[in-house]
Design a protein around this motif. Sequence first.
Motif, mmCIF file in Angstrom:
data_model
loop_
_atom_site.group_PDB
_atom_site.id
_atom_site.type_symbol
_atom_site.label_atom_id
_atom_site.label_comp_id
_atom_site.label_asym_id
_atom_site.label_seq_id
_atom_site.Cartn_x
_atom_site.Cartn_y
_atom_site.Cartn_z
ATOM 1 N N ALA A 1 13.305 -1.748 12.707
ATOM 2 C CA ALA A 1 12.675 -1.884 11.389
ATOM 3 C C ALA A 1 12.601 -0.536 10.682
ATOM 4 C CB ALA A 1 11.281 -2.484 11.541
ATOM 5 N N HIS A 2 12.312 0.524 11.425
ATOM 6 C CA HIS A 2 12.295 1.860 10.829
ATOM 7 C C HIS A 2 13.675 2.226 10.274
ATOM 8 C CE1 HIS A 2 8.277 2.964 11.758
ATOM 9 N NE2 HIS A 2 8.418 2.994 13.065
ATOM 10 N N ILE A 3 14.702 1.912 11.026
ATOM 11 C CA ILE A 3 16.066 2.256 10.606
ATOM 12 C C ILE A 3 16.469 1.432 9.381
ATOM 13 C CG2 ILE A 3 18.502 2.164 11.286
ATOM 14 C CD1 ILE A 3 17.582 2.758 14.156
ATOM 15 N N ALA A 4 16.242 0.123 9.448
ATOM 16 C CA ALA A 4 16.644 -0.753 8.344
ATOM 17 C C ALA A 4 15.882 -0.427 7.059
ATOM 18 C CB ALA A 4 16.424 -2.218 8.731
ATOM 19 N N GLY A 5 14.627 -0.034 7.199
ATOM 20 C CA GLY A 5 13.823 0.270 6.024
ATOM 21 C C GLY A 5 13.993 1.675 5.497
ATOM 22 N N ARG A 6 14.817 2.482 6.158
ATOM 23 C CA ARG A 6 15.012 3.892 5.771
ATOM 24 C C ARG A 6 13.668 4.605 5.612
ATOM 25 N NH1 ARG A 6 20.254 4.979 4.379
ATOM 26 N NH2 ARG A 6 21.607 3.176 4.031
ATOM 27 N N HIS A 7 12.825 4.405 6.571
ATOM 28 C CA HIS A 7 11.484 4.966 6.503
ATOM 29 C C HIS A 7 11.481 6.490 6.546
ATOM 30 C CE1 HIS A 7 9.579 0.940 8.047
ATOM 31 N NE2 HIS A 7 10.086 0.855 6.833
ATOM 32 N N HIS A 8 12.524 7.077 7.094
ATOM 33 C CA HIS A 8 12.569 8.548 7.143
ATOM 34 C C HIS A 8 12.631 9.147 5.745
ATOM 35 C CE1 HIS A 8 16.734 7.279 6.834
ATOM 36 N NE2 HIS A 8 17.115 8.510 6.570
ATOM 37 N N LEU A 9 13.243 8.443 4.798
ATOM 38 C CA LEU A 9 13.301 8.952 3.430
ATOM 39 C C LEU A 9 11.947 8.825 2.736
ATOM 40 C CD1 LEU A 9 16.764 7.525 2.266
ATOM 41 C CD2 LEU A 9 16.218 9.812 3.144
ATOM 42 N N VAL A 10 11.222 7.763 3.038
ATOM 43 C CA VAL A 10 9.882 7.616 2.479
ATOM 44 C C VAL A 10 8.972 8.730 2.993
ATOM 45 C CG1 VAL A 10 7.908 6.079 2.244
ATOM 46 C CG2 VAL A 10 10.209 5.117 2.352
ATOM 47 N N LEU A 11 9.075 9.013 4.299
ATOM 48 C CA LEU A 11 8.280 10.101 4.869
ATOM 49 C C LEU A 11 8.670 11.442 4.272
ATOM 50 C CD1 LEU A 11 8.138 9.093 8.647
ATOM 51 C CD2 LEU A 11 6.285 9.011 6.974
ATOM 52 N N ALA A 12 9.969 11.647 4.041
ATOM 53 C CA ALA A 12 10.417 12.909 3.446
ATOM 54 C C ALA A 12 9.846 13.079 2.043
ATOM 55 C CB ALA A 12 11.946 12.961 3.412
ATOM 56 N N SER A 13 9.716 11.987 1.296
ATOM 57 C CA SER A 13 9.196 12.095 -0.069
ATOM 58 C C SER A 13 7.724 12.490 -0.078
ATOM 59 C CB SER A 13 9.393 10.769 -0.811
ATOM 60 O OG SER A 13 8.593 9.746 -0.253
ATOM 61 N N TRP B 1 0.851 4.353 -2.841
ATOM 62 C CA TRP B 1 0.767 5.793 -2.593
ATOM 63 C C TRP B 1 1.937 6.525 -3.243
ATOM 64 C CZ3 TRP B 1 -3.500 8.055 -1.272
ATOM 65 C CH2 TRP B 1 -4.434 7.425 -0.454
ATOM 66 N N GLN B 2 3.132 5.949 -3.153
ATOM 67 C CA GLN B 2 4.303 6.551 -3.789
ATOM 68 C C GLN B 2 4.133 6.577 -5.308
ATOM 69 O OE1 GLN B 2 7.453 7.645 -2.444
ATOM 70 N NE2 GLN B 2 6.474 7.654 -0.445
ATOM 71 N N ALA B 3 3.639 5.480 -5.867
ATOM 72 C CA ALA B 3 3.465 5.402 -7.313
ATOM 73 C C ALA B 3 2.451 6.430 -7.800
ATOM 74 C CB ALA B 3 3.027 3.988 -7.708
ATOM 75 N N LEU B 4 1.378 6.622 -7.056
ATOM 76 C CA LEU B 4 0.382 7.619 -7.437
ATOM 77 C C LEU B 4 0.969 9.024 -7.400
ATOM 78 C CD1 LEU B 4 -2.789 6.277 -5.584
ATOM 79 C CD2 LEU B 4 -2.373 6.265 -8.050
ATOM 80 N N ALA C 1 0.827 -1.205 0.000
ATOM 81 C CA ALA C 1 0.000 0.000 0.000
ATOM 82 C C ALA C 1 0.864 1.259 0.000
ATOM 83 C CB ALA C 1 -0.924 -0.002 1.216
ATOM 84 N N ALA C 2 1.944 1.250 0.772
ATOM 85 C CA ALA C 2 2.842 2.405 0.776
ATOM 86 C C ALA C 2 3.453 2.614 -0.607
ATOM 87 C CB ALA C 2 3.942 2.212 1.820
ATOM 88 N N ALA C 3 3.784 1.518 -1.290
ATOM 89 C CA ALA C 3 4.337 1.627 -2.641
ATOM 90 C C ALA C 3 3.300 2.203 -3.605
ATOM 91 C CB ALA C 3 4.806 0.257 -3.121
#
Length: 303
Positions: free
Chosen positions: A182-194, A39-42, A35-37
């Motif tokens: 999991a947040h660190i390994a997934g680099r979730h901060h960059l997804v949130l920044a996008s 939202w990014q694709a849209l 689902a996150a992917a």
Amino acid sequence: MNVAAVLVVYTTVVGFAAPRLILRARWPHRAPALAAAVWQALAVSFSIGIALFAHHLAMPTEHLHAGLVGLLHSCGFDVEVGRPDPGLTDPLAVGVPAAVAIALAASFTFQVMRARRARAAHREALDLVGRHSARLSATVLPYDLPAAYCLPGRRPRVVVSDAAVRALTPEQLGAVLEHEQAHIAGRHHLVLASVEAFHSVFRRLPLARHAREQTALLLEMIADDRALRHHSDEVLATAMYEMAAARPPAGALAAGGHTVLIRLQRVLGPREAPHPALWSSVAAVAVAVPLLPLLVACPPGLG
């Protein structure tokens, strides 16, 4: 219907109708990463569609192939289809789409740098008042409420309050720490920044608003799922409940927060993976959606 009109219809559907369909669906909470992917694709598809719409308005009589070739030549790239007429590289036709890309890139950079500065300042404070625990591989912070969060980036750090260490069982604390890792390994901060960058550029767009809100929730669910690989539902749910009142500092990601109630219902309720056919179909859509504006503006076989 000309290309510009088709692009208007397409971006309207992506920006206004598609978010409503996703919000009404049940599968996003069953497959949060997918689902996150989506939202990014849209968001990517809408941005490309807007840029191509602006390009077509500036060059209504020329086919997109010529304009893109001109853009590549203006950027110093040599292509084999022949050098375009200088008139095809109208500054407006190149400048307006480029402005969209530059605005998004600048906003993303701003979001990343702002969060990095906030985390750097917070790390300095932690060095003064916190203590490192080798057993937990985390920094223990004196704080009255049970809390845990992570500071991602180049020097990632997991932070847990001493109240959480006292209140949680070893199993609960382990689930919380795995959630943060999991947040660190997934680099979730960059997804949130996008998604923050997309929202800052298209602030009034429903897609931008919902993408930001839903992505933050979905990333927490992704981290929950990693913790559930090695810990029971009850262990994680109890730890989340204990830390529901805590709020993370700027630039951090936390196991608690305002999304806890939704996540608790998900963790304690029945969880079924989406059917493989549904999963593969949605994944295919996520891959194809960013390309659709190009197919609309430049259909195969036209030149």
